[in-house]
Design an enzyme around this catalytic site. Structure first.
Site, mmCIF file in Angstrom:
data_model
loop_
_atom_site.group_PDB
_atom_site.id
_atom_site.type_symbol
_atom_site.label_atom_id
_atom_site.label_comp_id
_atom_site.label_asym_id
_atom_site.label_seq_id
_atom_site.Cartn_x
_atom_site.Cartn_y
_atom_site.Cartn_z
ATOM 1 N N CYS A 1 47.651 37.802 46.844
ATOM 2 C CA CYS A 1 46.442 37.245 47.455
ATOM 3 C C CYS A 1 45.348 37.107 46.389
ATOM 4 C CB CYS A 1 45.987 38.177 48.581
ATOM 5 S SG CYS A 1 44.327 37.866 49.202
ATOM 6 N N CYS B 1 42.121 38.948 47.088
ATOM 7 C CA CYS B 1 42.247 40.403 46.917
ATOM 8 C C CYS B 1 42.096 40.782 45.452
ATOM 9 C CB CYS B 1 43.594 40.893 47.447
ATOM 10 S SG CYS B 1 43.848 40.578 49.208
#
Length: 126
Positions: A42, A45
């Site tokens: 991600c 993230c």
């Protein structure tokens, strides 16, 4: 000092939380599964990680940070992903940093704002 815990997957997360007992504040960071290079699949993230780390440097003594890898990209993108549909987690985006057993949370790019992270960590429960 932040006490860190790492959990992978939905079932493991709820089993861990069921057995986890603490009188201290518990924060949960939901993010995508880490790839072999140690970074999450991600990108949001990965971008938020240094801000979250910096924010937790000022955390009160003895807080717990439970880092949860929700799964790989196809698992997360499924609209029936249990992290999305569960009434406790109710995730909409990754990353999400939440104070356990409260409605207090930071989602997505909010996790890249040190002032918001520090506010979440120091806010008194009502």
């Amino acid at each position: 000092m932040v006490l860190r815990h790492h959990v992978e997957g939905y079932e493991n997360f709820f089993k861990f939380m069921k057995n986890f007992k603490s009188n201290e504040s518990i924060y949960v960071l939901y993010s995508g599964k880490k790839l072999p290079n140690g970074k999450s699949w991600c990108p949001d993230c990965v971008e938020a990680e240094p801000f979250i780390e910096d924010g937790f440097k000022t955390a009160p003594e003895s807080v717990h940070l439970v880092e949860v890898e929700v799964g790989d990209r196809p698992f997360w993108k499924d609209l029936n992903c249990p992290f999305r549909t569960n009434s406790v987690t109710k995730l909409r985006v990754l990353p999400t940093l939440a104070k356990w057993n409260t409605q207090k949370r930071l989602e997505g790019d909010q996790c890249q704002k040190i002032d918001l992270i520090e506010m979440l960590l120091t806010d008194e429960d009502d």
